[in-house]
Motif scaffolding. Structure first.
Motif: not given
Length: 170
Positions: A28-36, A87-93
């Motif tokens: 989720w955080s990666e998606a927000q970063d790349v879209v921004q 390494q698995e990135p932290p996931t957002v529920e």
């Protein structure tokens, strides 16, 4: 596109694009970063955009390429550091268990199949539009969709809960 039109475009499409990139990246955080970041790059080009010119496709393609570049840099850095584990990135529920199961199953697919499935089914792009966005031929996209659907169905069948009330609706 005027600054006001760009603001309206941003407000109308940021969440949708972030959801689409989340399905592609699984983070989720990666998606927000790349879209921004894609929107920041689009701001400088806003005068060339016109609503009929598919600016959302430009943002999505740019964000997808940014995510791929970040993944390659990370993989190269891990390799150079001598680390051979992932390494698995932290996931957002996610909001539902079904959503998490779908993203997990998508994560297991090859990138080309995952992109084709997400762009076609989640972004509602035609096969021809998917081909244009990914740089593939129409027949390659059709093949990726067919193989991706088969693999995704198998993965979802393997991951579905056994209780009747908790079954996934696919």
């Amino acid at each position: 596109m005027t600054p006001q039109e760009f603001d309206a475009f941003y407000a109308a499409s940021f969440s949708r694009l972030t959801g689409q990139l989340y399905a592609l990246t699984g983070n989720w955080s990666e998606a927000q970063d790349v879209v921004q970041e894609a929107f920041i790059r689009a701001w400088d080009r806003r005068r060339t955009f016109d609503p009929g010119n598919a600016p959302e496709a430009w943002i999505r393609t740019t964000a997808r390429r940014l995510a791929l570049s970040r993944w390659r840099r990370l993989a190269r850095g891990l390799h150079l550091a001598g680390r051979h584990h992932r390494q698995e990135p932290p996931t957002v529920e996610p909001p539902t268990e079904e959503h998490l199961t779908l993203v997990s199953a998508l994560r297991d697919l090859p990138e080309a199949q995952r992109s084709a499935l997400v762009l076609h089914h989640m972004c509602d792009l035609s096969v021809e539009q998917v081909a244009a966005e990914t740089g593939a031929t129409v027949s390659a996209v059709k093949s990726r969709l067919a193989r991706g659907r088969t693999a995704l169905a198998a993965r979802l069948a393997d991951q579905s809960p056994t209780s009747e009330e908790g079954k996934l609706r696919v």
